[in-house]
Design a protein around this motif. Structure first.
Motif, mmCIF file in Angstrom:
data_model
loop_
_atom_site.group_PDB
_atom_site.id
_atom_site.type_symbol
_atom_site.label_atom_id
_atom_site.label_comp_id
_atom_site.label_asym_id
_atom_site.label_seq_id
_atom_site.Cartn_x
_atom_site.Cartn_y
_atom_site.Cartn_z
ATOM 1 N N PHE A 1 3.889 -12.444 -16.770
ATOM 2 C CA PHE A 1 5.305 -12.072 -16.653
ATOM 3 C C PHE A 1 5.514 -10.649 -17.175
ATOM 4 O O PHE A 1 6.132 -9.806 -16.522
ATOM 5 C CB PHE A 1 6.186 -13.023 -17.473
ATOM 6 N N GLU A 2 4.995 -10.395 -18.377
ATOM 7 C CA GLU A 2 5.205 -9.106 -19.038
ATOM 8 C C GLU A 2 4.639 -7.953 -18.213
ATOM 9 O O GLU A 2 5.251 -6.877 -18.132
ATOM 10 C CB GLU A 2 4.563 -9.115 -20.425
ATOM 11 N N ALA A 3 3.484 -8.173 -17.597
ATOM 12 C CA ALA A 3 2.874 -7.121 -16.774
ATOM 13 C C ALA A 3 3.721 -6.841 -15.541
ATOM 14 O O ALA A 3 4.028 -5.695 -15.217
ATOM 15 C CB ALA A 3 1.459 -7.536 -16.375
ATOM 16 N N ARG A 4 4.113 -7.906 -14.837
ATOM 17 C CA ARG A 4 4.880 -7.722 -13.595
ATOM 18 C C ARG A 4 6.265 -7.117 -13.866
ATOM 19 O O ARG A 4 6.767 -6.325 -13.070
ATOM 20 C CB ARG A 4 5.022 -9.045 -12.853
ATOM 21 N N GLN A 5 6.873 -7.503 -14.993
ATOM 22 C CA GLN A 5 8.229 -7.022 -15.258
ATOM 23 C C GLN A 5 8.296 -5.530 -15.567
ATOM 24 O O GLN A 5 9.365 -4.927 -15.460
ATOM 25 C CB GLN A 5 8.850 -7.836 -16.396
ATOM 26 N N SER A 6 7.177 -4.938 -15.927
ATOM 27 C CA SER A 6 7.175 -3.489 -16.154
ATOM 28 C C SER A 6 7.057 -2.709 -14.847
ATOM 29 O O SER A 6 7.173 -1.483 -14.837
ATOM 30 C CB SER A 6 6.036 -3.095 -17.107
ATOM 31 N N LEU A 7 6.853 -3.432 -13.730
ATOM 32 C CA LEU A 7 6.705 -2.762 -12.438
ATOM 33 C C LEU A 7 8.007 -2.135 -11.948
ATOM 34 O O LEU A 7 7.997 -1.369 -10.985
ATOM 35 C CB LEU A 7 6.199 -3.760 -11.378
ATOM 36 N N ILE A 8 9.123 -2.438 -12.594
ATOM 37 C CA ILE A 8 10.399 -1.864 -12.172
ATOM 38 C C ILE A 8 10.806 -0.687 -13.066
ATOM 39 O O ILE A 8 11.825 -0.054 -12.845
ATOM 40 C CB ILE A 8 11.504 -2.951 -12.171
ATOM 41 N N VAL A 9 9.969 -0.386 -14.065
ATOM 42 C CA VAL A 9 10.256 0.694 -15.014
ATOM 43 C C VAL A 9 9.547 1.969 -14.578
ATOM 44 O O VAL A 9 8.344 1.962 -14.306
ATOM 45 C CB VAL A 9 9.809 0.309 -16.443
ATOM 46 N N ARG A 10 10.287 3.035 -14.518
ATOM 47 C CA ARG A 10 9.729 4.323 -14.077
ATOM 48 C C ARG A 10 8.559 4.756 -14.960
ATOM 49 O O ARG A 10 8.659 4.810 -16.178
ATOM 50 C CB ARG A 10 10.838 5.381 -14.133
ATOM 51 N N GLY A 11 7.443 5.032 -14.309
ATOM 52 C CA GLY A 11 6.297 5.611 -14.998
ATOM 53 C C GLY A 11 5.287 4.634 -15.558
ATOM 54 O O GLY A 11 4.208 5.045 -15.971
ATOM 55 N N LYS B 1 0.827 -1.214 0.000
ATOM 56 C CA LYS B 1 0.000 0.000 0.000
ATOM 57 C C LYS B 1 0.857 1.258 0.000
ATOM 58 O O LYS B 1 0.469 2.294 -0.554
ATOM 59 C CB LYS B 1 -0.928 -0.004 1.213
ATOM 60 N N ALA B 2 2.037 1.172 0.627
ATOM 61 C CA ALA B 2 2.938 2.322 0.691
ATOM 62 C C ALA B 2 3.652 2.575 -0.633
ATOM 63 O O ALA B 2 4.177 3.667 -0.849
ATOM 64 C CB ALA B 2 3.962 2.120 1.807
ATOM 65 N N GLY B 3 3.663 1.552 -1.515
ATOM 66 C CA GLY B 3 4.254 1.769 -2.834
ATOM 67 C C GLY B 3 5.292 0.763 -3.279
ATOM 68 O O GLY B 3 5.908 0.935 -4.341
ATOM 69 N N MET B 4 5.526 -0.304 -2.519
ATOM 70 C CA MET B 4 6.473 -1.332 -2.968
ATOM 71 C C MET B 4 5.923 -2.042 -4.203
ATOM 72 O O MET B 4 4.803 -2.540 -4.184
ATOM 73 C CB MET B 4 6.739 -2.343 -1.854
ATOM 74 N N CYS B 5 6.719 -2.091 -5.278
ATOM 75 C CA CYS B 5 6.283 -2.712 -6.528
ATOM 76 C C CYS B 5 6.970 -4.047 -6.784
ATOM 77 O O CYS B 5 6.450 -4.882 -7.511
ATOM 78 C CB CYS B 5 6.588 -1.792 -7.708
ATOM 79 N N SER C 1 -5.079 -9.671 -1.117
ATOM 80 C CA SER C 1 -5.939 -8.867 -0.246
ATOM 81 C C SER C 1 -5.877 -7.375 -0.588
ATOM 82 O O SER C 1 -6.871 -6.663 -0.471
ATOM 83 C CB SER C 1 -5.574 -9.088 1.227
ATOM 84 N N THR C 2 -4.707 -6.901 -1.015
ATOM 85 C CA THR C 2 -4.570 -5.472 -1.330
ATOM 86 C C THR C 2 -4.895 -5.147 -2.780
ATOM 87 O O THR C 2 -5.066 -3.985 -3.140
ATOM 88 C CB THR C 2 -3.128 -4.989 -1.049
ATOM 89 N N LYS C 3 -4.948 -6.214 -3.627
ATOM 90 C CA LYS C 3 -5.174 -6.035 -5.073
ATOM 91 C C LYS C 3 -4.067 -5.164 -5.697
ATOM 92 O O LYS C 3 -4.325 -4.368 -6.611
ATOM 93 C CB LYS C 3 -6.546 -5.424 -5.346
ATOM 94 N N LYS C 4 -2.845 -5.298 -5.177
ATOM 95 C CA LYS C 4 -1.687 -4.573 -5.709
ATOM 96 C C LYS C 4 -0.758 -5.574 -6.396
ATOM 97 O O LYS C 4 -0.342 -6.556 -5.785
ATOM 98 C CB LYS C 4 -0.918 -3.884 -4.580
#
Length: 527
Positions: free
Chosen positions: A456-466, A51-55, A82-85
């Motif tokens: 995989f493709e969706a999660r791997q973009s979580l480390i890219v800014r923006g 919730k605080a922003g960890m991706c 549970s957080t849907k994040k």
């Protein structure tokens, strides 16, 4: 140095500094990688971190066994649900890391100007005069006068919890050292680093391979953090190993640059790796302190120009034990953002720190403030100039989408993609607004079963800014047959509205493929 002028040229109103920050579903465009461990492994704490922003959740196998990390992983899955994040998983290898073993776990006091012996005999008990190692070749690697650093988990830089030694002589397999500062080493494991000396140890060890082929396969890891990457061949070897492990052939490899050898081969490593982690803790030992920031700026710039994520570590060490960062640390986080970093990696701060959730919240707030004064116009021109002419088709579409979005003051860019590449190219040009990456699954087969790609493709973009990904309904085709794909677009717009980044009368830039053509269009929302 390439990152000059990455601050807005117009002066800031001093009064604006006092204005409270606006809350948003997306705390910042810069991503946060959090290391999960002893203080951050319960469902409650992990949920708070998300919730605080960890991706991205990082699992460091330098300590703890597979069973311990699996319990944490299971809790992460519950927290995500549970957080849907959405949260990606990074496995951090041990690599050729030298470790001092303290089986008794009793604190060891080392006194300045005393002698201590480093021995490969792991049957010996760690004392103030004798420290057993997990490596038998140290005596062959060092000579009199070499510098050795020892600390718990990662170097804190504090002279009371880490120690530096000077080699006085080599006695057979043992190395005798002079203690240069008094310190107390607590815990069962300490990292040992020999400054500017090559350790003849494989980058991907047998232990690493066992962990990856069992724990990594079981948990479909998104990223492999390759510790102590020294050559491009290290990355190629790791990729070849992953290619034989089923779905892990999609796992992205992030090269961790930790020493002079990796720095000297940086360009070749960058060409092979999917991203770079600047391990400033170890680099700060190999490099003189006044040179660390130069390497950071040069390395981040090179990553930016080729569109590969740059991750910076060791930013708020003091928050391991304190609720607030130092002023220097807060400025350091902001400068990492202004340099162009995609993500901030938190190690000890979340792994064994007292305030993991507060640390993520604080770092996110600092990142968000720095992004407000990032000179996007200057950066965009540099990125376009670096690509040169003629541009490839995809580069042209990506840069045009960003230019259009900035000119019409769009609230978001929506990009339809099946591999994530199009969204990453758009993010490379650092738009001022979020990029909602709509990943459209594709059906594939290995001759035994049919599966959908996309997760995989969706999660791997979580480390890219923006980039903020969402997975589309697999029943929709990857390419639309008409100029509009209303059903998928409506889902994306509803997604943006639900999170407060899209409102009535907003302008939206949409990047999608129509038949064989790539299209950038601008739509204006009605009530």
């Amino acid at each position: 140095m390439h990152s000059t002028h990455l601050l807005l040229e117009e002066p800031l109103r001093m009064a604006s500094i006092l204005e409270p920050s606006k809350t948003s579903f997306y705390p910042s465009m810069t991503k946060i990688v959090g290391t999960l461990g002893s203080k951050s492994r319960s469902v409650e704490v992990i949920s708070g971190c998300l919730k605080a922003g960890m991706c991205v959740a990082r699992f460091d196998f330098s300590w703890g066994d597979a069973g311990f990390h699996q319990e944490t992983m299971d809790n992460l899955k519950v927290a995500v649900k549970s957080t849907k994040k959405l949260c990606a998983v990074m496995l951090d290898t041990v690599g050729p890391e030298l470790q001092v073993l303290n089986k008794s776990e009793r604190p060891i006091s080392l006194q300045a100007d005393s002698l201590v012996v480093l021995t490969p005999n792991q049957d010996k008990e760690a004392t103030s005069n004798l420290l057993p190692l997990n490596f038998g070749g140290l005596s062959k690697a060092v000579t009199k006068g070499d510098t050795i650093f020892i600390g718990q988990y990662l170097f804190t830089g504090s002279e009371t919890t880490s120690v530096w030694l000077e080699v006085t002589k080599v006695d057979g397999e043992d190395v005798v050292c002079l203690i240069k500062n008094s310190a107390t080493l607590a815990g069962s494991l300490y990292t040992l680093h020999v400054s500017q000396i090559r350790i003849d140890h494989p980058t991907l060890t047998d232990k690493d391979k066992e962990v990856i082929s069992t724990w990594g396969v079981q948990n479909n890891i998104d990223f492999l953090s390759l510790s102590y990457t020294r050559h491009a061949e290290d990355v190629r070897h790791a990729r070849e190993f992953l290619s034989n492990l089923g779905d892990l052939n999609q796992t992205q490899i992030f090269a961790k640059i930790e020493n002079i050898e990796g720095l000297n081969h940086f360009d070749e490593i960058l060409q092979e790796a999917d991203g770079i982690i600047l391990s400033r803790g170890n680099l700060g030992i190999d490099l003189p302190p006044e040179k660390v920031f130069l390497f950071q700026k040069a390395a981040v710039y090179k990553c930016n120009m080729v569109g590969k994520p740059a991750v910076v570590t060791r930013v708020v060490d003091s928050m391991t034990d304190n609720l607030r960062p130092t002023r220097a640390e807060a400025t350091d986080v902001a400068n990492a953002v202004l340099d162009g970093s995609d993500a901030i990696l938190l190690g000890a701060e979340t792994l064994r720190g007292l305030y993991p959730i507060e640390t993520i919240t604080t770092v996110n707030k600092i990142c968000a403030e720095a992004e407000k004064v990032f000179n996007h116009d200057y950066y965009f021109k540099k990125a376009v100039k670096h690509v040169g002419e003629p541009m490839t088709h995809l580069e042209s579409i990506a840069s045009s989408a960003v230019r259009a979005a900035i000119k019409v003051k769009a609230s978001v860019i929506i990009c339809f993609t099946s591999t994530g590449r199009a969204a990453r190219l758009i993010a490379k040009y650092r738009p001022t607004m979020p990029v909602i990456s709509v990943v459209i699954p594709q059906l594939k087969t290995n001759q035994l079963r049919w599966t959908f790609t996309g997760a995989f493709e969706a999660r791997q973009s979580l480390i890219v800014r923006g980039i903020f990904p969402m997975l589309a309904d697999p029943r929709h085709p990857a390419e639309s047959t008409s100029a509009t794909n209303e059903s998928i677009l409506k889902v994306a717009l509803d997604h943006g509205k639900a999170f407060g980044v899209i409102k009535s009368h907003d302008r939206i830039v949409v990047c999608q493929k129509v038949g064989d053509a790539s299209v950038v269009k601008i739509i204006e929302l009605e009530d």
